[in-house]
Design a protein around this motif. Sequence first.
Motif, PDB file in Angstrom:
ATOM      1  N   ARG A  81       0.825  -1.205   0.000  1.00 25.90           N
ATOM      2  CA  ARG A  81       0.000   0.000   0.000  1.00 25.90           C
ATOM      3  C   ARG A  81       0.862   1.260   0.000  1.00 25.90           C
ATOM      4  NH1 ARG A  81      -4.599   1.662   4.536  1.00 25.90           N
ATOM      5  NH2 ARG A  81      -5.219   3.635   3.557  1.00 25.90           N
ATOM      6  N   ALA A  82       1.863   1.289   0.863  1.00 27.32           N
ATOM      7  CA  ALA A  82       2.765   2.444   0.892  1.00 27.32           C
ATOM      8  C   ALA A  82       3.562   2.532  -0.408  1.00 27.32           C
ATOM      9  CB  ALA A  82       3.708   2.355   2.090  1.00 27.32           C
ATOM     10  N   ALA A  83       3.925   1.381  -0.971  1.00 26.90           N
ATOM     11  CA  ALA A  83       4.692   1.366  -2.218  1.00 26.90           C
ATOM     12  C   ALA A  83       3.918   2.028  -3.348  1.00 26.90           C
ATOM     13  CB  ALA A  83       5.059  -0.072  -2.588  1.00 26.90           C
ATOM     14  N   LYS A  84       2.603   1.810  -3.403  1.00 23.08           N
ATOM     15  CA  LYS A  84       1.781   2.453  -4.429  1.00 23.08           C
ATOM     16  C   LYS A  84       1.802   3.970  -4.262  1.00 23.08           C
ATOM     17  CE  LYS A  84      -1.391  -1.479  -4.850  1.00 23.08           C
ATOM     18  NZ  LYS A  84      -2.777  -1.967  -4.610  1.00 23.08           N
ATOM     19  N   GLN A  85       1.772   4.438  -3.018  1.00 22.35           N
ATOM     20  CA  GLN A  85       1.809   5.881  -2.779  1.00 22.35           C
ATOM     21  C   GLN A  85       3.159   6.472  -3.155  1.00 22.35           C
ATOM     22  OE1 GLN A  85       0.621   6.685   1.265  1.00 22.35           O
ATOM     23  NE2 GLN A  85      -1.339   5.646   1.042  1.00 22.35           N
ATOM     24  N   PHE A  86       4.237   5.781  -2.802  1.00 22.71           N
ATOM     25  CA  PHE A  86       5.569   6.260  -3.168  1.00 22.71           C
ATOM     26  C   PHE A  86       5.711   6.340  -4.691  1.00 22.71           C
ATOM     27  CE2 PHE A  86       7.140   4.753   1.103  1.00 22.71           C
ATOM     28  CZ  PHE A  86       7.594   5.995   1.534  1.00 22.71           C
ATOM     29  N   ALA A  87       5.130   5.377  -5.402  1.00 27.46           N
ATOM     30  CA  ALA A  87       5.253   5.351  -6.857  1.00 27.46           C
ATOM     31  C   ALA A  87       4.554   6.536  -7.502  1.00 27.46           C
ATOM     32  CB  ALA A  87       4.689   4.047  -7.405  1.00 27.46           C
ATOM     33  N   VAL A  88       3.397   6.913  -6.986  1.00 32.05           N
ATOM     34  CA  VAL A  88       2.589   7.971  -7.598  1.00 32.05           C
ATOM     35  C   VAL A  88       2.955   9.349  -7.065  1.00 32.05           C
ATOM     36  CG1 VAL A  88       0.234   8.817  -7.930  1.00 32.05           C
ATOM     37  CG2 VAL A  88       0.701   6.363  -8.009  1.00 32.05           C
ATOM     38  N   ASN A 249       5.171   0.045 -12.752  1.00 35.37           N
ATOM     39  CA  ASN A 249       3.783   0.045 -13.199  1.00 35.37           C
ATOM     40  C   ASN A 249       3.310   1.464 -13.475  1.00 35.37           C
ATOM     41  OD1 ASN A 249       1.211  -1.700 -13.443  1.00 35.37           O
ATOM     42  ND2 ASN A 249       0.538  -0.048 -12.112  1.00 35.37           N
ATOM     43  N   HIS A 250       3.672   2.402 -12.604  1.00 34.49           N
ATOM     44  CA  HIS A 250       3.261   3.799 -12.770  1.00 34.49           C
ATOM     45  C   HIS A 250       3.948   4.419 -13.982  1.00 34.49           C
ATOM     46  CE1 HIS A 250       1.946   7.806 -11.767  1.00 34.49           C
ATOM     47  NE2 HIS A 250       3.194   8.234 -11.677  1.00 34.49           N
ATOM     48  N   GLN A 251       5.230   4.153 -14.149  1.00 36.33           N
ATOM     49  CA  GLN A 251       5.961   4.731 -15.277  1.00 36.33           C
ATOM     50  C   GLN A 251       5.422   4.221 -16.614  1.00 36.33           C
ATOM     51  OE1 GLN A 251       9.923   3.500 -14.209  1.00 36.33           O
ATOM     52  NE2 GLN A 251      10.381   5.409 -13.116  1.00 36.33           N
ATOM     53  N   ILE A 252       5.167   2.936 -16.678  1.00 39.28           N
ATOM     54  CA  ILE A 252       4.667   2.351 -17.922  1.00 39.28           C
ATOM     55  C   ILE A 252       3.253   2.837 -18.219  1.00 39.28           C
ATOM     56  CG2 ILE A 252       4.075   0.191 -19.077  1.00 39.28           C
ATOM     57  CD1 ILE A 252       6.308  -1.114 -17.365  1.00 39.28           C
ATOM     58  N   SER A 253       2.436   2.958 -17.171  1.00 33.45           N
ATOM     59  CA  SER A 253       1.060   3.415 -17.376  1.00 33.45           C
ATOM     60  C   SER A 253       1.027   4.852 -17.869  1.00 33.45           C
ATOM     61  CB  SER A 253       0.256   3.274 -16.079  1.00 33.45           C
ATOM     62  OG  SER A 253       0.757   4.153 -15.082  1.00 33.45           O
ATOM     63  N   ARG A 254       1.975   5.678 -17.423  1.00 31.71           N
ATOM     64  CA  ARG A 254       2.022   7.060 -17.892  1.00 31.71           C
ATOM     65  C   ARG A 254       2.328   7.116 -19.389  1.00 31.71           C
ATOM     66  NH1 ARG A 254       5.642  10.838 -14.215  1.00 31.71           N
ATOM     67  NH2 ARG A 254       4.875  12.305 -15.781  1.00 31.71           N
ATOM     68  N   GLN A 260      -3.715   4.069 -14.317  1.00 31.08           N
ATOM     69  CA  GLN A 260      -3.016   3.028 -13.561  1.00 31.08           C
ATOM     70  C   GLN A 260      -3.201   1.646 -14.196  1.00 31.08           C
ATOM     71  OE1 GLN A 260      -0.913   3.226 -10.747  1.00 31.08           O
ATOM     72  NE2 GLN A 260      -0.927   5.294 -11.570  1.00 31.08           N
ATOM     73  N   ALA A 261      -4.211   1.506 -15.067  1.00 28.77           N
ATOM     74  CA  ALA A 261      -4.439   0.238 -15.761  1.00 28.77           C
ATOM     75  C   ALA A 261      -3.800   0.306 -17.141  1.00 28.77           C
ATOM     76  CB  ALA A 261      -5.937  -0.040 -15.877  1.00 28.77           C
ATOM     77  N   LEU A 262      -3.166  -0.779 -17.545  1.00 26.59           N
ATOM     78  CA  LEU A 262      -2.395  -0.804 -18.784  1.00 26.59           C
ATOM     79  C   LEU A 262      -3.142  -1.558 -19.875  1.00 26.59           C
ATOM     80  CD1 LEU A 262       1.033  -1.797 -17.229  1.00 26.59           C
ATOM     81  CD2 LEU A 262       0.141   0.499 -17.571  1.00 26.59           C
ATOM     82  N   TRP A 270       5.272  -6.772 -20.677  1.00 29.43           N
ATOM     83  CA  TRP A 270       6.039  -6.505 -19.463  1.00 29.43           C
ATOM     84  C   TRP A 270       5.978  -7.661 -18.475  1.00 29.43           C
ATOM     85  CZ3 TRP A 270       9.652  -3.073 -19.317  1.00 29.43           C
ATOM     86  CH2 TRP A 270       9.585  -1.958 -20.161  1.00 29.43           C
ATOM     87  N   ARG A 271       4.845  -8.348 -18.426  1.00 25.51           N
ATOM     88  CA  ARG A 271       4.777  -9.517 -17.540  1.00 25.51           C
ATOM     89  C   ARG A 271       5.739 -10.603 -17.987  1.00 25.51           C
ATOM     90  NH1 ARG A 271      -1.579 -10.709 -16.039  1.00 25.51           N
ATOM     91  NH2 ARG A 271      -1.843  -8.984 -14.559  1.00 25.51           N
ATOM     92  N   ASN A 272       5.792 -10.839 -19.274  1.00 22.89           N
ATOM     93  CA  ASN A 272       6.740 -11.833 -19.777  1.00 22.89           C
ATOM     94  C   ASN A 272       8.160 -11.464 -19.388  1.00 22.89           C
ATOM     95  OD1 ASN A 272       4.658 -13.256 -20.960  1.00 22.89           O
ATOM     96  ND2 ASN A 272       4.952 -12.362 -22.994  1.00 22.89           N
ATOM     97  N   ARG A 273       8.501 -10.205 -19.559  1.00 19.70           N
ATOM     98  CA  ARG A 273       9.858  -9.757 -19.250  1.00 19.70           C
ATOM     99  C   ARG A 273      10.158  -9.882 -17.762  1.00 19.70           C
ATOM    100  NH1 ARG A 273      12.306  -4.078 -21.370  1.00 19.70           N
ATOM    101  NH2 ARG A 273      12.186  -5.267 -23.310  1.00 19.70           N
TER     102      ARG A 273
END
Length: 403
Positions: A81-88, A249-254, A260-262, A270-273
Amino acid sequence: MASGKQSLVDLTGLDTLRGLLAVFVVAHHARWLCWTGQAQWRMTEHTWLPSAIANVTAVFRYGHEAVMVFFALSGFFIHLRAAKQFAVERQCERLNVRRFTKRRLHRLAAPYFLVLFLTFVLDSIGRHSFPSLYVGDTGNALLDQNFSGGNYSARAVIPGLVMLPRSLGLTFGSNGPLWSLGYEVVYYAFYPLWLMVRRHSLWFAYLGIPFICFVIAGLSLGAWLPAVISHWPIWIAGAGLAEWLMLRNHQISRRGGGTQALPKRDVAHWRNRFCLYGLALTVVGFAGCQISQLPMAILLSYAVLGCGCVLSFCTLPTVIGGMKFFSAWQFLGFRSYTIYILHFPLLALMAAPYFQAGGPPSDGWFALAAAIATTLICVAVFELCERWFVHARIRVESRPEPT
């Protein structure tokens, strides 16, 4: 979620991982308690099929490594949860310590204390009817050492009652695997302080604190708390993986339009990678565990192994993660906590009559049957207790589909 889009990280893959890890640990202990062992088994000749099966079961020797993956998985989930906030937002809100503690206790306490009671009941039956195993008089040096270190003295019971089993050096009865839960409880207690450090310094949180922990590991102090602290970097590594994945996830979605959804095609790529990255880390970490000699190197390898497993399962390609095979493991993943904390006293009681009569059977079918029976009993106990204390997502997803 926008139509046709999905997130890079799929948490149901981690439920699959939890199920696999829990059953792996059950198989590890069933192989140890309910089978004569591979070395003795090889002293007699067998046909190719039993030999092949016995050789395959050698993979279950690595139960300790599975527990290390659990540590990384715990750090990932707790910090997500905190990681999502740090990302955004590059920052996260202050942790409500009271709410966090209450939530952890609500999730863990009731099943834990039920298991303590069941351990006492099962051990009482075993000690009265088949005492050889429980008093450490089997002739198997490793088994005798482990069981002689567990009893119901104050030094064993009091730490167990405060959810710090084995912190005074003795196991609560036969339930040795509870040691890792005591480690987890300390990590939960440390988390608010660690998160406060993380809010002010990413580098000290992810490099400074683990370095201090590794130094403690290198001192080989042997006491309980230094041992707990020395394993904390594995848990922190899981938290770091959560931050890295949420940031990616945030960088790719931008790039894909700011949501936030790709798009599905980007998710698949990206999942394969990332899944391949995770598999590579898993191989490197496992190899490091086996060849390393220094405590710091071994613990670092555990961290790499744990992060590799978590990364590969939370980014499983959709075509793989959607298979019915994985759905079955998700079912067990929802129940992994009860399976993990209850399985050992059940296996011990199943094995005790054999040790009383001279030792477990030389073939492995009893071990297989004991592992299956133990898992089924744990699933039933989950329905009686843990189901009512799990978090909302698990409670909904573990409910059978209406017919």
